[in-house]
Design an enzyme around this catalytic site. Structure first.
Site, PDB file in Angstrom:
ATOM      1  N   ASP A   1       0.688  -1.128  -0.053  1.00  0.00           N
ATOM      2  CA  ASP A   1      -0.113  -0.198   0.037  1.00  0.00           C
ATOM      3  C   ASP A   1       0.775   1.227   0.026  1.00  0.00           C
ATOM      4  O   ASP A   1       0.589   2.274  -0.520  1.00  0.00           O
ATOM      5  CB  ASP A   1      -1.026   0.001   1.235  1.00  0.00           C
ATOM      6  CG  ASP A   1      -2.188  -0.988   1.120  1.00  0.00           C
ATOM      7  OD1 ASP A   1      -2.372  -1.354  -0.008  1.00  0.00           O
ATOM      8  OD2 ASP A   1      -2.836  -1.379   1.987  1.00  0.00           O
ATOM      9  N   GLY A   2       2.108   1.205   0.711  1.00  0.00           N
ATOM     10  CA  GLY A   2       3.058   2.350   0.683  1.00  0.00           C
ATOM     11  C   GLY A   2       3.371   2.629  -0.751  1.00  0.00           C
ATOM     12  O   GLY A   2       3.327   3.929  -1.007  1.00  0.00           O
TER      13      GLY A   2
ATOM     14  N   GLU B   1      -4.352   9.955   4.726  1.00  0.00           N
ATOM     15  CA  GLU B   1      -4.680  10.985   5.861  1.00  0.00           C
ATOM     16  C   GLU B   1      -3.725  12.000   6.057  1.00  0.00           C
ATOM     17  O   GLU B   1      -2.531  11.844   5.508  1.00  0.00           O
ATOM     18  CB  GLU B   1      -4.792  10.195   7.382  1.00  0.00           C
ATOM     19  CG  GLU B   1      -3.202   9.596   7.746  1.00  0.00           C
ATOM     20  CD  GLU B   1      -2.831   8.423   7.273  1.00  0.00           C
ATOM     21  OE1 GLU B   1      -1.603   8.307   6.668  1.00  0.00           O
ATOM     22  OE2 GLU B   1      -3.346   7.209   6.951  1.00  0.00           O
TER      23      GLU B   1
ATOM     24  N   ARG C   1      -5.780  19.050  24.084  1.00  0.00           N
ATOM     25  CA  ARG C   1      -4.478  18.722  24.491  1.00  0.00           C
ATOM     26  C   ARG C   1      -4.492  17.564  24.230  1.00  0.00           C
ATOM     27  O   ARG C   1      -5.224  16.572  24.697  1.00  0.00           O
ATOM     28  CB  ARG C   1      -4.408  19.151  25.976  1.00  0.00           C
ATOM     29  CG  ARG C   1      -4.582  20.799  26.319  1.00  0.00           C
ATOM     30  CD  ARG C   1      -4.031  21.005  27.645  1.00  0.00           C
ATOM     31  NE  ARG C   1      -2.625  21.086  27.963  1.00  0.00           N
ATOM     32  CZ  ARG C   1      -1.996  20.136  28.741  1.00  0.00           C
ATOM     33  NH1 ARG C   1      -2.672  19.220  29.384  1.00  0.00           N
ATOM     34  NH2 ARG C   1      -0.903  20.073  28.969  1.00  0.00           N
TER      35      ARG C   1
ATOM     36  N   THR D   1      -8.900   2.552   7.028  1.00  0.00           N
ATOM     37  CA  THR D   1      -8.492   1.256   7.225  1.00  0.00           C
ATOM     38  C   THR D   1      -6.874   1.462   7.755  1.00  0.00           C
ATOM     39  O   THR D   1      -6.165   0.298   7.883  1.00  0.00           O
ATOM     40  CB  THR D   1      -8.641   0.016   6.159  1.00  0.00           C
ATOM     41  OG1 THR D   1      -8.112   0.736   5.089  1.00  0.00           O
ATOM     42  CG2 THR D   1     -10.166  -0.065   6.122  1.00  0.00           C
TER      43      THR D   1
ATOM     44  N   SER E   1      -5.931   2.221  13.655  1.00  0.00           N
ATOM     45  CA  SER E   1      -4.826   2.027  14.763  1.00  0.00           C
ATOM     46  C   SER E   1      -5.289   2.984  15.914  1.00  0.00           C
ATOM     47  O   SER E   1      -5.054   2.565  17.243  1.00  0.00           O
ATOM     48  CB  SER E   1      -3.698   2.168  14.280  1.00  0.00           C
ATOM     49  OG  SER E   1      -3.299   1.293  13.040  1.00  0.00           O
TER      50      SER E   1
END
Length: 291
Positions: A71-72, A146, A173, A186, A191
Site C-alpha cells: 500500500d505504501g 490521511e 490537548r 483502514t 489503529s
C-alpha cells in the site's frame, strides 16, 4: 482493448516485486502494449521491448498504471498519478494490501480479465493540506489516506483548536489529530480507534491521538467541509503535518492548517469480482458466515 499504453511501477530491490514485474512485462509484450517502466525499477527487468520514464511522465502518457508492491508503494505513486487521471491497479507484494487487489500468483488471469474489459472502476477523493503563517501560505501537499498533525517528539502533548467550515468544534490537548479519508480509514486512523468508512462515503473522520480528556472521541464530517486546525502559541516546540506518513510539513506555534478536498481523484481499477467487505474480512481476519 481498453488499455494500450501501460505504466509499470514497482518496489525497488525486492525479490518478490522483481518476479512479478518480469511476469507482467511478458504479459504486456504478448498484448502488444506500449510499456513505460518507472526509471528506478527498469534495471530489475529482463530483456527489452519497453521504455523508461519518470513517474510524472508515466502519468502524462499511460492509460493504465500497474503498481507492484504494498500500500505504501501504491500511495506514493497514486499521489502523482491522480493529477493525470490515470487508471491504477495494484499487485500485492506488501503486507495487508488494502489498495493492491491482484495476487502475485494470479497475475495472468486477472490481467487478462482487465484487458478484456472485465473490471470495476472506482474514484477515490484525496485531500489537500495547506500550512499558513500569519495568513501567508508556507507549504502544501496532498494525501490519499490521511493528514496528521503531530509532534516530532514521541508522546509529547500539544494544544490546538479545530474548526469545521469556520465553526468552532473543540480545543484539545493531545498528541495530535488524524484527518482521514474513507481510503485511509483502514490505515493509521483505524489503529488510533477511528471508524471504518466504506469507500463510497463522501466523508472524513477526525481522530484525536491520545487526548488528555476521556470525553474526546472521533467524529465523522462531510468531506466537502474545510477542516481548520489552529495551533496554540503556547506550544513550545515546532510541530509537523504528515501526508500519508511520507511527506512532513513544518508547523510553528500559531500556524493554521487547512484541509479540504483536492480537485484530483484517484481512479482505481479492481477485478470484476472485487467486493470491499470481502477485503475487510480477509485483511482484518473477521469471521466467516455462520450459516
Amino acid at each position: 482493448m481498453p488499455f494500450k499504453t501501460i505504466g509499470l511501477i514497482g518496489k525497488p530491490a525486492h525479490e518478490g516485486a522483481n518476479k512479478s514485474l518480469n511476469a507482467i512485462l511478458q504479459f504486456l509484450k504478448r498484448k502488444g502494449c506500449r510499456i513505460l517502466v518507472e526509471t528506478k525499477v527498469s534495471g530489475m527487468l529482463q530483456g527489452n521491448g519497453f521504455e523508461t520514464a519518470e513517474l510524472e511522465n508515466i502519468g502524462l502518457q499511460a492509460d493504465l498504471a500497474i503498481v507492484v508492491g504494498g500500500d505504501g508503494n501504491m500511495l506514493g505513486a497514486a499521489r502523482i498519478l491522480a493529477k493525470h487521471d490515470v487508471a491504477v491497479v495494484g499487485v500485492n507484494r506488501g503486507n495487508l494490501g488494502f489498495l493492491t487487489d491482484i495476487h502475485p500468483d494470479d497475475i495472468d488471469r486477472q490481467l487478462t480479465c482487465l484487458f478484456n474489459g472485465e473490471f470495476v472502476r472506482e474514484q477515490r477523493f484525496i485531500l489537500q493540506v495547506d500550512v499558513f503563517r500569519e495568513g501567508i501560505q508556507q507549504s502544501s501537499n496532498s494525501a490519499i489516506n490521511e493528514v496528521v498533525l503531530h509532534h516530532g517528539k514521541v508522546a509529547h502533548m500539544m494544544e490546538f483548536e479545530v474548526y469545521i467550515d469556520d465553526n468552532f468544534v473543540f480545543s484539545q490537548r493531545s498528541d495530535g489529530l488524524i484527518v482521514a479519508t474513507p481510503t485511509g480509514s483502514t490505515a493509521y486512523s483505524l489503529s488510533g480507534g477511528g471508524p471504518i468508512l466504506t469507500p463510497n462515503l463522501d466523508a472524513l473522520t477526525l481522530v484525536p491521538m491520545f487526548p488528555h480528556t476521556l470525553s474526546s472521541r472521533p467524529i465523522v464530517v462531510d468531506a466537502n467541509s474545510v477542516v481548520r486546525m489552529k495551533v496554540s502559541n503556547d506550544n513550545t516546540d515546532n510541530l509537523q503535518v504528515s501526508c500519508d506518513s511520507h511527506i512532513a510539513l513544518t508547523v510553528f506555534p500559531g500556524d493554521e492548517i487547512h484541509i479540504k478536498k483536492n480537485q484530483d481523484r484517484l481512479s482505481l481499477i479492481h477485478p470484476k469480482d472485487y467486493n470491499y467487505f470481502n477485503v475487510l474480512r480477509t485483511k482484518l481476519g473477521w469471521g466467516s458466515k455462520l450459516y
